[in-house]
Design an enzyme around this catalytic site. Structure first.
Site, PDB file in Angstrom:
ATOM      1  N   ARG A 223       0.860  -1.182   0.000  1.00 40.28           N
ATOM      2  CA  ARG A 223       0.000   0.000   0.000  1.00 40.28           C
ATOM      3  C   ARG A 223       0.899   1.237   0.000  1.00 40.28           C
ATOM      4  NH1 ARG A 223      -3.715  -2.658  -1.564  1.00 40.28           N
ATOM      5  NH2 ARG A 223      -5.570  -3.269  -0.416  1.00 40.28           N
ATOM      6  N   HIS A 271      -2.156   1.166  -9.342  1.00 39.53           N
ATOM      7  CA  HIS A 271      -2.774   0.158  -8.465  1.00 39.53           C
ATOM      8  C   HIS A 271      -3.497  -0.918  -9.296  1.00 39.53           C
ATOM      9  CE1 HIS A 271      -4.439  -0.493  -4.154  1.00 39.53           C
ATOM     10  NE2 HIS A 271      -4.430  -1.633  -4.808  1.00 39.53           N
TER      11      HIS A 271
HETATM   12  N1  LIG Z   1      -1.245  -3.625  -5.343  1.00 39.66           N
HETATM   13  C1  LIG Z   1      -2.269  -4.433  -5.431  1.00 39.66           C
HETATM   14  O1  LIG Z   1      -2.929  -4.507  -6.477  1.00 39.66           O
HETATM   15  C2  LIG Z   1      -2.628  -5.311  -4.274  1.00 39.66           C
HETATM   16  C3  LIG Z   1      -3.562  -6.332  -4.479  1.00 39.66           C
HETATM   17  C4  LIG Z   1      -3.856  -7.189  -3.433  1.00 39.66           C
HETATM   18  C5  LIG Z   1      -3.246  -7.013  -2.190  1.00 39.66           C
HETATM   19  N2  LIG Z   1      -2.347  -6.010  -2.011  1.00 39.66           N
HETATM   20  C6  LIG Z   1      -1.699  -5.835  -0.690  1.00 39.66           C
HETATM   21  O2  LIG Z   1      -1.011  -7.028  -0.327  1.00 39.66           O
HETATM   22  C7  LIG Z   1      -1.190  -7.214   1.071  1.00 39.66           C
HETATM   23  C8  LIG Z   1      -0.846  -8.641   1.470  1.00 39.66           C
HETATM   24  O3  LIG Z   1      -1.871  -9.526   1.048  1.00 39.66           O
HETATM   25  P1  LIG Z   1      -1.884 -11.064   1.510  1.00 39.66           P
HETATM   26  O4  LIG Z   1      -3.146 -11.646   0.982  1.00 39.66           O
HETATM   27  O5  LIG Z   1      -0.595 -11.737   1.184  1.00 39.66           O
HETATM   28  O6  LIG Z   1      -1.980 -10.879   3.110  1.00 39.66           O
HETATM   29  P2  LIG Z   1      -1.791 -11.981   4.255  1.00 39.66           P
HETATM   30  O7  LIG Z   1      -2.056 -13.344   3.704  1.00 39.66           O
HETATM   31  O8  LIG Z   1      -2.568 -11.493   5.425  1.00 39.66           O
HETATM   32  O9  LIG Z   1      -0.222 -11.920   4.583  1.00 39.66           O
HETATM   33  C9  LIG Z   1       0.376 -10.843   5.249  1.00 39.66           C
HETATM   34  C10 LIG Z   1       1.825 -11.199   5.567  1.00 39.66           C
HETATM   35  O10 LIG Z   1       2.463 -10.066   6.173  1.00 39.66           O
HETATM   36  C11 LIG Z   1       3.037 -10.449   7.425  1.00 39.66           C
HETATM   37  N3  LIG Z   1       2.973  -9.338   8.370  1.00 39.66           N
HETATM   38  C12 LIG Z   1       1.920  -8.560   8.701  1.00 39.66           C
HETATM   39  N4  LIG Z   1       2.268  -7.652   9.625  1.00 39.66           N
HETATM   40  C13 LIG Z   1       3.569  -7.861   9.900  1.00 39.66           C
HETATM   41  C14 LIG Z   1       4.503  -7.257  10.758  1.00 39.66           C
HETATM   42  N5  LIG Z   1       4.164  -6.227  11.553  1.00 39.66           N
HETATM   43  N6  LIG Z   1       5.765  -7.745  10.792  1.00 39.66           N
HETATM   44  C15 LIG Z   1       6.121  -8.786  10.015  1.00 39.66           C
HETATM   45  N7  LIG Z   1       5.285  -9.410   9.150  1.00 39.66           N
HETATM   46  C16 LIG Z   1       4.025  -8.937   9.101  1.00 39.66           C
HETATM   47  C17 LIG Z   1       2.200 -11.607   7.910  1.00 39.66           C
HETATM   48  O11 LIG Z   1       2.937 -12.357   8.854  1.00 39.66           O
HETATM   49  P3  LIG Z   1       2.310 -13.712   9.496  1.00 39.66           P
HETATM   50  O12 LIG Z   1       2.304 -14.718   8.359  1.00 39.66           O
HETATM   51  O13 LIG Z   1       3.256 -14.085  10.555  1.00 39.66           O
HETATM   52  O14 LIG Z   1       0.924 -13.353   9.954  1.00 39.66           O
HETATM   53  C18 LIG Z   1       1.925 -12.344   6.595  1.00 39.66           C
HETATM   54  O15 LIG Z   1       3.003 -13.190   6.273  1.00 39.66           O
HETATM   55  C19 LIG Z   1      -2.623  -6.775   1.295  1.00 39.66           C
HETATM   56  O16 LIG Z   1      -2.862  -6.452   2.650  1.00 39.66           O
HETATM   57  C20 LIG Z   1      -2.726  -5.560   0.398  1.00 39.66           C
HETATM   58  O17 LIG Z   1      -2.346  -4.401   1.098  1.00 39.66           O
HETATM   59  C21 LIG Z   1      -2.036  -5.162  -3.023  1.00 39.66           C
END
Ligand SMILES: NC(=O)c1ccc[n+]([C@@H]2O[C@H](COP(=O)([O-])OP(=O)(O)OC[C@H]3O[C@@H](n4cnc5c(N)ncnc54)[C@H](OP(=O)(O)O)[C@@H]3O)[C@@H](O)[C@H]2O)c1
Length: 308
Positions: A223, A271
């Protein structure tokens, strides 16, 4: 019992057609049409209405139509209503594609060649092998792990960092603040796929850039709020970072004249790294409604205390 969709109306029309075919017994409305608001049990929204429970007093589940939930004010959501983010193969595949494209663009010096082309300059930069380059992913969730799997065949040294420890074959996994410096030291190209939370806002800042190998490349597909914009500009100016691929910004869109628009070493996209695909998203949502009906845990259920 009905479902309301509150996001892009054109995609809402696609959802309507898909739901009519797959679940004709479930009344479906595209905002601002809600039908009988008291009958609305499920809301799929990008941004919910300001007075959520006043609008839908019998709401049972709030679904985000996106993978992230940072657009929701979690403190304003009633605790009894679960918040579920979108986990569906369309988002995951597109993100793996975009991140791979970005890593390869940085690996093969595309930003520098775009500048050279505009200057009509024919100058070769020595090609580095993939094996000589470390690629690290911040966030090892649904998307981070899919990106690493898609990158695996290229032969980069792969690593990842998350809050809790992971074990991924072929990937050096690091966990927690204590292991962040060792992780960063090995990232010639760093990909941010963290969720935006109170803990991760401003995570991509000067202090972090200073721990990357000199001349590292950055890909931000998390983000816009993860990035301290002035620190990126300073790091690009000083050569601490060589180039950046940014798919997200704050605000979106960036204002006219913002330095990112014309920066020669920033590749900027609006985005679009990945988008929810109606066909697979509707399948994922219906599967979650079935889990909810059976009293099972829904896929993508958000932990409000963690913020993701
Ligand atoms: N640009 C775009 O088009 C687009 C599209 C979709 C998503 N996104 C972004 O991608 C993000 C990730 O999506 P996802 O589905 O992969 O999410 P997810 O499955 O919830 O994975 C989040 C990862 O980040 C880690 N994390 C969160 N907070 C942390 C911290 N404080 N310190 C260390 N590690 C941390 C988590 O650790 P744990 O495994 O230990 O919980 C997990 O491995 C979304 O939230 C969104 O913002 C962007």
């Amino acid at each position: 019992m009905s479902l309301v969709y509150k996001a892009d109306p054109a995609r809402g029309a696609e959802w309507a057609a898909l739901l009519a075919a797959k679940r004709p017994d479930l009344p479906f409305h595209v905002w601002p049409d809600t039908g009988d608001a008291a009958a609305v049990r499920f809301l799929a929204a990008w941004v919910p209405p300001a007075d959520l429970m006043g609008t839908f007093p019998n709401l049972e589940v709030l679904f985000s139509v996106g993978a992230g939930v940072d657009q929701f004010d979690l403190s304003a959501l009633p605790p009894q209503v679960p918040l579920v983010r979108m986990v569906e193969p369309g988002i995951i595949d597109a993100m793996a594609e975009y991140a791979t494209m970005s890593v390869l663009a940085l690996h093969r010096d595309l930003p520098a060649y775009l500048v050279q082309q505009r200057e009509e300059r024919w100058k070769q930069i020595r090609v580095r092998t993939a094996a000589s380059r470390g690629v690290g992913v911040l966030g090892l969730g649904e998307l981070g792990q899919a990106v690493l799997a898609r990158l695996a065949p290229f032969g980069f040294r792969l690593s990842g960092w998350s809050r809790s420890r992971k074990a991924i074959p072929g990937v050096a996994c690091h966990a927690g603040a204590a292991e962040l410096p060792a992780f960063l030291a090995g990232c010639d190209i760093l990909v941010c796929l963290l969720p935006l939370t109170a803990e991760t806002r401003g995570f991509l800042h000067a202090g972090l850039f200073a721990q990357l190998p000199p001349g590292a490349g950055l890909v931000n597909v998390g983000r816009g709020g993860h990035l301290v914009q002035q620190d990126l500009l300073a790091a690009l100016d000083s050569g601490r970072l060589s180039a950046a691929v940014l798919d997200v910004a704050e605000p979106e869109p960036l204002p006219a004249g913002h330095p990112f628009w014309r920066h020669p070493r920033i590749l900027l996209t609006p985005h679009i790294a990945s988008q929810t695909q109606p066909e697979t998203a509707v399948e994922a949502l219906l599967a979650n409604l079935d889990r909810h009906a059976r009293g099972e845990r829904m896929l993508g259920l958000v932990d409000r205390a963690r913020g993701y």
